[in-house]
Design an enzyme around this catalytic site. Structure first.
Site, PDB file in Angstrom:
ATOM      1  CG  HIS A   1      65.309  61.137   4.949  1.00  0.00           C
ATOM      2  ND1 HIS A   1      65.165  60.795   3.767  1.00  0.00           N
ATOM      3  CD2 HIS A   1      66.622  60.789   5.364  1.00  0.00           C
ATOM      4  CE1 HIS A   1      66.285  60.370   3.465  1.00  0.00           C
ATOM      5  NE2 HIS A   1      67.236  60.201   4.362  1.00  0.00           N
TER       6      HIS A   1
ATOM      7  CE  LYS B   1      76.538  58.915  -1.508  1.00  0.00           C
ATOM      8  NZ  LYS B   1      75.899  59.229  -0.244  1.00  0.00           N
TER       9      LYS B   1
ATOM     10  NE  ARG C   1      68.217  53.621   7.431  1.00  0.00           N
ATOM     11  CZ  ARG C   1      68.759  54.073   6.096  1.00  0.00           C
ATOM     12  NH1 ARG C   1      67.880  54.106   5.253  1.00  0.00           N
ATOM     13  NH2 ARG C   1      70.147  54.118   5.996  1.00  0.00           N
TER      14      ARG C   1
ATOM     15  CB  SER D   1      66.687  57.870  -0.721  1.00  0.00           C
ATOM     16  OG  SER D   1      66.516  58.668   0.276  1.00  0.00           O
TER      17      SER D   1
HETATM   18  P1  ADP Z   1      73.824  59.707   3.664  1.00  0.00           P
HETATM   19  O1  ADP Z   1      74.186  59.746   2.286  1.00  0.00           O
HETATM   20  O2  ADP Z   1      74.257  60.672   4.543  1.00  0.00           O
HETATM   21  O3  ADP Z   1      73.550  58.719   4.689  1.00  0.00           O
HETATM   22  P2  ADP Z   1      70.840  59.857   3.803  1.00  0.00           P
HETATM   23  O4  ADP Z   1      69.881  60.784   3.199  1.00  0.00           O
HETATM   24  O5  ADP Z   1      70.779  58.171   3.147  1.00  0.00           O
HETATM   25  O6  ADP Z   1      72.158  60.479   3.678  1.00  0.00           O
HETATM   26  O7  ADP Z   1      70.442  59.423   5.315  1.00  0.00           O
HETATM   27  C1  ADP Z   1      70.487  60.691   6.130  1.00  0.00           C
HETATM   28  C2  ADP Z   1      70.397  60.237   7.393  1.00  0.00           C
HETATM   29  O8  ADP Z   1      69.045  59.804   7.770  1.00  0.00           O
HETATM   30  C3  ADP Z   1      71.306  58.921   7.911  1.00  0.00           C
HETATM   31  O9  ADP Z   1      71.520  59.226   9.201  1.00  0.00           O
HETATM   32  C4  ADP Z   1      70.446  57.871   7.748  1.00  0.00           C
HETATM   33  O10 ADP Z   1      70.750  56.728   8.531  1.00  0.00           O
HETATM   34  C5  ADP Z   1      69.049  58.411   7.994  1.00  0.00           C
HETATM   35  N1  ADP Z   1      67.885  57.796   7.562  1.00  0.00           N
HETATM   36  C6  ADP Z   1      67.957  57.393   6.187  1.00  0.00           C
HETATM   37  N2  ADP Z   1      66.667  56.817   6.000  1.00  0.00           N
HETATM   38  C7  ADP Z   1      66.113  56.605   7.524  1.00  0.00           C
HETATM   39  C8  ADP Z   1      64.744  55.927   7.704  1.00  0.00           C
HETATM   40  N3  ADP Z   1      64.015  55.290   6.957  1.00  0.00           N
HETATM   41  N4  ADP Z   1      64.406  56.127   9.086  1.00  0.00           N
HETATM   42  C9  ADP Z   1      65.545  56.871  10.246  1.00  0.00           C
HETATM   43  N5  ADP Z   1      66.469  57.349   9.672  1.00  0.00           N
HETATM   44  C10 ADP Z   1      66.932  57.453   7.941  1.00  0.00           C
END
Ligand code: ADP
Length: 160
Positions: free
Chosen positions: A17, A41, A90, A128
């Site tokens: 992130h 959630k 990703r 995460s």
């Molecule tokens: P959501 O529940 O909205 O998917 P996340 O916190 O899991 O929330 O992800 C938010 C955004 O960050 C999404 O677009 C996800 O694809 C991206 N994301 C999550 N992990 C990574 C990572 N390791 N590298 C790049 N983007 C990521």
């Protein structure tokens, strides 16, 4: 001003992130990292904790703000006078869901564009939920998450 909103659960923020936030901060004049307030959630960290961990991770990004929202993302983006939504990609596995979400948001708000940023390859496997699983099993998560998150996850493990 070119403002972008980067929405997500950030439960918790990872270095993946953070990589996306840093890339977006170079492209836009202001980036609002918007934590989805989604108690249904059943997040591991409540939204206040998620916000605090993001704040601790981005002091070097002067044009980044942290906020939270509930309700429709496009409504929130409009209230912030932003025109772009940033999402991270990703692997191919992210594509279906992101494609569906971007097109649905475009249908509701055609003036708002979703911009996808690719993370550094070294974070392309990082999520995460993996970080939480590793921490729960006592694995080393330094290097995967910002220091404040590693500390918080270790504390949560110790409390169990
Ligand atoms: P959501 O529940 O909205 O998917 P996340 O916190 O899991 O929330 O992800 C938010 C955004 O960050 C999404 O677009 C996800 O694809 C991206 N994301 C999550 N992990 C990574 C990572 N390791 N590298 C790049 N983007 C990521």
């Amino acid at each position: 001003m070119k403002i972008a909103v980067y929405p997500g659960s950030f439960d918790p923020i990872t270095n993946g992130h953070l990589d996306v936030i840093e890339r977006a901060a170079k492209l836009f004049e202001k980036v609002i990292v918007a934590v989805i307030h989604n108690p249904e959630k059943n997040p591991y960290f409540n939204f206040k904790e998620r916000i605090a961990m993001i704040k601790a991770a981005v002091p070097h990004c002067k044009n980044v703000e942290i906020d939270s929202f509930d309700g429709l993302l496009v409504d929130y983006v409009r209230t912030k006078k932003a025109r772009s939504i940033v999402r991270g990609l990703r692997a191919v596995s992210d594509f279906d869901y992101e494609f569906q979400m971007a097109l649905t948001n475009r249908k509701m708000a055609s003036e708002i564009e979703t911009v996808f940023l690719m993370t550094d390859y070294k974070y392309s496997y990082l999520s995460s939920s993996f970080v939480k699983q590793i921490a729960r099993r006592g694995g080393d998560i330094s290097g995967l998450v910002p220091p404040a998150v590693a500390k918080r996850l270790m504390k949560a493990k110790g409390a169990k």
